[in-house]
Write a protein that holds these residues in place. Structure first.
Motif, PDB file in Angstrom:
ATOM      1  N   ASP A  55       0.830  -1.213   0.000  1.00  0.00           N
ATOM      2  CA  ASP A  55       0.000   0.000   0.000  1.00  0.00           C
ATOM      3  C   ASP A  55       0.862   1.259   0.000  1.00  0.00           C
ATOM      4  OD1 ASP A  55      -2.221  -1.651   0.054  1.00  0.00           O
ATOM      5  OD2 ASP A  55      -2.649  -1.314   2.182  1.00  0.00           O
ATOM      6  N   PHE A  56       1.932   1.269   0.782  1.00  0.00           N
ATOM      7  CA  PHE A  56       2.802   2.433   0.873  1.00  0.00           C
ATOM      8  C   PHE A  56       3.418   2.770  -0.488  1.00  0.00           C
ATOM      9  CE2 PHE A  56       6.951   4.395   1.466  1.00  0.00           C
ATOM     10  CZ  PHE A  56       6.636   5.481   2.279  1.00  0.00           C
ATOM     11  N   TYR A  57       3.910   1.738  -1.180  1.00  0.00           N
ATOM     12  CA  TYR A  57       4.543   1.951  -2.486  1.00  0.00           C
ATOM     13  C   TYR A  57       3.540   1.980  -3.642  1.00  0.00           C
ATOM     14  CZ  TYR A  57       9.083   1.364  -0.266  1.00  0.00           C
ATOM     15  OH  TYR A  57      10.192   1.517   0.530  1.00  0.00           O
ATOM     16  N   LYS A  58       2.261   1.716  -3.344  1.00  0.00           N
ATOM     17  CA  LYS A  58       1.188   1.728  -4.347  1.00  0.00           C
ATOM     18  C   LYS A  58       1.523   0.827  -5.550  1.00  0.00           C
ATOM     19  CE  LYS A  58      -0.240   6.466  -3.215  1.00  0.00           C
ATOM     20  NZ  LYS A  58       0.530   6.753  -2.057  1.00  0.00           N
ATOM     21  N   ILE A  59       1.831  -0.431  -5.247  1.00  0.00           N
ATOM     22  CA  ILE A  59       2.280  -1.333  -6.307  1.00  0.00           C
ATOM     23  C   ILE A  59       1.370  -2.542  -6.537  1.00  0.00           C
ATOM     24  CG2 ILE A  59       4.719  -0.702  -6.047  1.00  0.00           C
ATOM     25  CD1 ILE A  59       5.000  -3.472  -4.569  1.00  0.00           C
ATOM     26  N   GLU A  60       0.236  -2.595  -5.867  1.00  0.00           N
ATOM     27  CA  GLU A  60      -0.609  -3.794  -5.995  1.00  0.00           C
ATOM     28  C   GLU A  60      -0.917  -4.127  -7.451  1.00  0.00           C
ATOM     29  OE1 GLU A  60      -4.708  -5.804  -4.289  1.00  0.00           O
ATOM     30  OE2 GLU A  60      -4.183  -3.785  -3.647  1.00  0.00           O
ATOM     31  N   GLN A  61      -1.231  -3.148  -8.255  1.00  0.00           N
ATOM     32  CA  GLN A  61      -1.575  -3.383  -9.662  1.00  0.00           C
ATOM     33  C   GLN A  61      -0.356  -3.744 -10.508  1.00  0.00           C
ATOM     34  OE1 GLN A  61      -4.797  -3.625 -10.419  1.00  0.00           O
ATOM     35  NE2 GLN A  61      -5.106  -3.156  -8.265  1.00  0.00           N
ATOM     36  N   LYS A  62       0.838  -3.498  -9.988  1.00  0.00           N
ATOM     37  CA  LYS A  62       2.075  -3.780 -10.722  1.00  0.00           C
ATOM     38  C   LYS A  62       2.675  -5.137 -10.364  1.00  0.00           C
ATOM     39  CE  LYS A  62       3.207   1.108 -10.973  1.00  0.00           C
ATOM     40  NZ  LYS A  62       4.149   2.156 -10.552  1.00  0.00           N
ATOM     41  N   MET A  63       2.115  -5.799  -9.359  1.00  0.00           N
ATOM     42  CA  MET A  63       2.653  -7.090  -8.933  1.00  0.00           C
ATOM     43  C   MET A  63       2.353  -8.157  -9.984  1.00  0.00           C
ATOM     44  SD  MET A  63       1.775  -7.066  -4.842  1.00  0.00           S
ATOM     45  CE  MET A  63       2.197  -8.795  -4.652  1.00  0.00           C
ATOM     46  N   THR A  64       3.384  -8.946 -10.309  1.00  0.00           N
ATOM     47  CA  THR A  64       3.214 -10.022 -11.277  1.00  0.00           C
ATOM     48  C   THR A  64       3.188 -11.396 -10.615  1.00  0.00           C
ATOM     49  OG1 THR A  64       5.600 -10.138 -11.662  1.00  0.00           O
ATOM     50  CG2 THR A  64       4.314  -8.709 -13.133  1.00  0.00           C
ATOM     51  N   THR A  65       3.532 -11.441  -9.352  1.00  0.00           N
ATOM     52  CA  THR A  65       3.516 -12.687  -8.591  1.00  0.00           C
ATOM     53  C   THR A  65       3.400 -12.345  -7.112  1.00  0.00           C
ATOM     54  OG1 THR A  65       4.600 -14.841  -8.316  1.00  0.00           O
ATOM     55  CG2 THR A  65       6.035 -12.886  -8.353  1.00  0.00           C
ATOM     56  N   GLY A  66       3.150 -13.347  -6.318  1.00  0.00           N
ATOM     57  CA  GLY A  66       3.054 -13.150  -4.878  1.00  0.00           C
ATOM     58  C   GLY A  66       1.629 -12.886  -4.414  1.00  0.00           C
ATOM     59  N   VAL A  67       1.450 -13.020  -3.114  1.00  0.00           N
ATOM     60  CA  VAL A  67       0.159 -12.831  -2.465  1.00  0.00           C
ATOM     61  C   VAL A  67       0.332 -11.758  -1.392  1.00  0.00           C
ATOM     62  CG1 VAL A  67      -1.587 -13.953  -1.019  1.00  0.00           C
ATOM     63  CG2 VAL A  67      -0.467 -15.244  -2.846  1.00  0.00           C
ATOM     64  N   ILE A  68      -0.587 -10.845  -1.335  1.00  0.00           N
ATOM     65  CA  ILE A  68      -0.529  -9.816  -0.300  1.00  0.00           C
ATOM     66  C   ILE A  68      -0.902 -10.456   1.031  1.00  0.00           C
ATOM     67  CG2 ILE A  68      -1.531  -7.650   0.502  1.00  0.00           C
ATOM     68  CD1 ILE A  68      -1.794  -6.856  -2.448  1.00  0.00           C
ATOM     69  N   SER A  69      -0.085 -10.165   2.022  1.00  0.00           N
ATOM     70  CA  SER A  69      -0.199 -10.830   3.307  1.00  0.00           C
ATOM     71  C   SER A  69      -0.017  -9.811   4.427  1.00  0.00           C
ATOM     72  CB  SER A  69       0.891 -11.903   3.379  1.00  0.00           C
ATOM     73  OG  SER A  69       0.814 -12.630   4.560  1.00  0.00           O
ATOM     74  N   GLY A  70      -0.203 -10.246   5.635  1.00  0.00           N
ATOM     75  CA  GLY A  70      -0.060  -9.346   6.771  1.00  0.00           C
ATOM     76  C   GLY A  70       1.111  -9.721   7.657  1.00  0.00           C
ATOM     77  N   MET A  71       1.465  -8.815   8.517  1.00  0.00           N
ATOM     78  CA  MET A  71       2.560  -9.059   9.444  1.00  0.00           C
ATOM     79  C   MET A  71       2.244 -10.229  10.371  1.00  0.00           C
ATOM     80  SD  MET A  71       5.619  -8.228  10.006  1.00  0.00           S
ATOM     81  CE  MET A  71       5.759  -6.713   9.071  1.00  0.00           C
ATOM     82  N   SER A  72       0.962 -10.456  10.649  1.00  0.00           N
ATOM     83  CA  SER A  72       0.604 -11.600  11.500  1.00  0.00           C
ATOM     84  C   SER A  72       1.020 -12.919  10.846  1.00  0.00           C
ATOM     85  CB  SER A  72      -0.895 -11.596  11.809  1.00  0.00           C
ATOM     86  OG  SER A  72      -1.646 -11.696  10.627  1.00  0.00           O
ATOM     87  N   ASP A  73       0.954 -12.984   9.511  1.00  0.00           N
ATOM     88  CA  ASP A  73       1.407 -14.194   8.810  1.00  0.00           C
ATOM     89  C   ASP A  73       2.907 -14.384   8.978  1.00  0.00           C
ATOM     90  OD1 ASP A  73      -1.133 -14.910   7.827  1.00  0.00           O
ATOM     91  OD2 ASP A  73      -0.911 -13.503   6.166  1.00  0.00           O
ATOM     92  N   PHE A  74       3.662 -13.277   8.927  1.00  0.00           N
ATOM     93  CA  PHE A  74       5.110 -13.384   9.113  1.00  0.00           C
ATOM     94  C   PHE A  74       5.437 -13.815  10.538  1.00  0.00           C
ATOM     95  CE2 PHE A  74       9.243 -11.628  10.337  1.00  0.00           C
ATOM     96  CZ  PHE A  74      10.039 -12.396   9.490  1.00  0.00           C
ATOM     97  N   VAL A  75       4.733 -13.264  11.506  1.00  0.00           N
ATOM     98  CA  VAL A  75       4.961 -13.650  12.904  1.00  0.00           C
ATOM     99  C   VAL A  75       4.703 -15.143  13.073  1.00  0.00           C
ATOM    100  CG1 VAL A  75       4.129 -13.356  15.273  1.00  0.00           C
ATOM    101  CG2 VAL A  75       4.533 -11.350  13.821  1.00  0.00           C
ATOM    102  N   GLU A  76       3.666 -15.647  12.449  1.00  0.00           N
ATOM    103  CA  GLU A  76       3.363 -17.079  12.517  1.00  0.00           C
ATOM    104  C   GLU A  76       4.478 -17.903  11.864  1.00  0.00           C
ATOM    105  OE1 GLU A  76       1.568 -20.478  13.629  1.00  0.00           O
ATOM    106  OE2 GLU A  76       0.967 -18.466  14.246  1.00  0.00           O
ATOM    107  N   LEU A  77       4.939 -17.463  10.702  1.00  0.00           N
ATOM    108  CA  LEU A  77       6.044 -18.166  10.040  1.00  0.00           C
ATOM    109  C   LEU A  77       7.296 -18.157  10.917  1.00  0.00           C
ATOM    110  CD1 LEU A  77       5.636 -16.840   6.388  1.00  0.00           C
ATOM    111  CD2 LEU A  77       5.345 -19.217   7.147  1.00  0.00           C
ATOM    112  N   ALA A  78       7.583 -17.009  11.528  1.00  0.00           N
ATOM    113  CA  ALA A  78       8.764 -16.871  12.371  1.00  0.00           C
ATOM    114  C   ALA A  78       8.702 -17.790  13.588  1.00  0.00           C
ATOM    115  CB  ALA A  78       8.937 -15.420  12.807  1.00  0.00           C
ATOM    116  N   SER A  79       7.514 -18.123  14.022  1.00  0.00           N
ATOM    117  CA  SER A  79       7.377 -19.030  15.166  1.00  0.00           C
ATOM    118  C   SER A  79       7.592 -20.482  14.777  1.00  0.00           C
ATOM    119  CB  SER A  79       6.004 -18.860  15.827  1.00  0.00           C
ATOM    120  OG  SER A  79       4.986 -19.432  15.030  1.00  0.00           O
TER     121      SER A  79
END
Length: 112
Positions: free
Chosen positions: A80-104
């Motif tokens: 959202d900060f970089y306003k790039i959602e429409q420019k993404m060619t791969t990947g899934v938008i995710s939240g920091m809670s997902d990263f915290v879960e992965l880190a655990s």
């Protein structure tokens, strides 16, 4: 690598010359995608989310990693900060809670 998550916070590998850093980053993902054992996921945040866009040479390699079932997750706040959602060619938008879960659950390797 299968028990690891890579955290990418920049669009260049290492500090120093920006163009060299971008070449080294592309080399890293070129070699990573060729490995038999791949990371569980790659989480992109801060300027690293730009690697998932059409303007990044790395996005081609990231698409191949996604095809090999590596989860590519982009920090929603950063997208959202970089306003790039429409420019993404791969990947899934995710939240920091997902990263915290992965880190655990997984060892984190950081590219900053």
């Amino acid at each position: 690598m299968k028990n690891k998550v890579i955290l990418v916070t920049t669009d260049q590998f290492g500090k120093g010359d920006a163009e060299l850093g971008k070449v080294v980053m592309e080399n890293f993902f070129t070699l990573l995608k060729q490995r038999e054992e791949l990371p569980h996921a790659i989480f992109f945040m801060n300027h690293g989310v730009n690697l998932l866009t059409e303007s990044s040479l790395v996005s081609v390699h990231l698409k191949e990693l996604a095809e090999k079932d590596v989860s590519l997750l982009a920090c929603k706040t950063c997208v959202d900060f970089y306003k790039i959602e429409q420019k993404m060619t791969t990947g899934v938008i995710s939240g920091m809670s997902d990263f915290v879960e992965l880190a655990s659950q997984y060892e984190i390797i950081t590219i900053a």
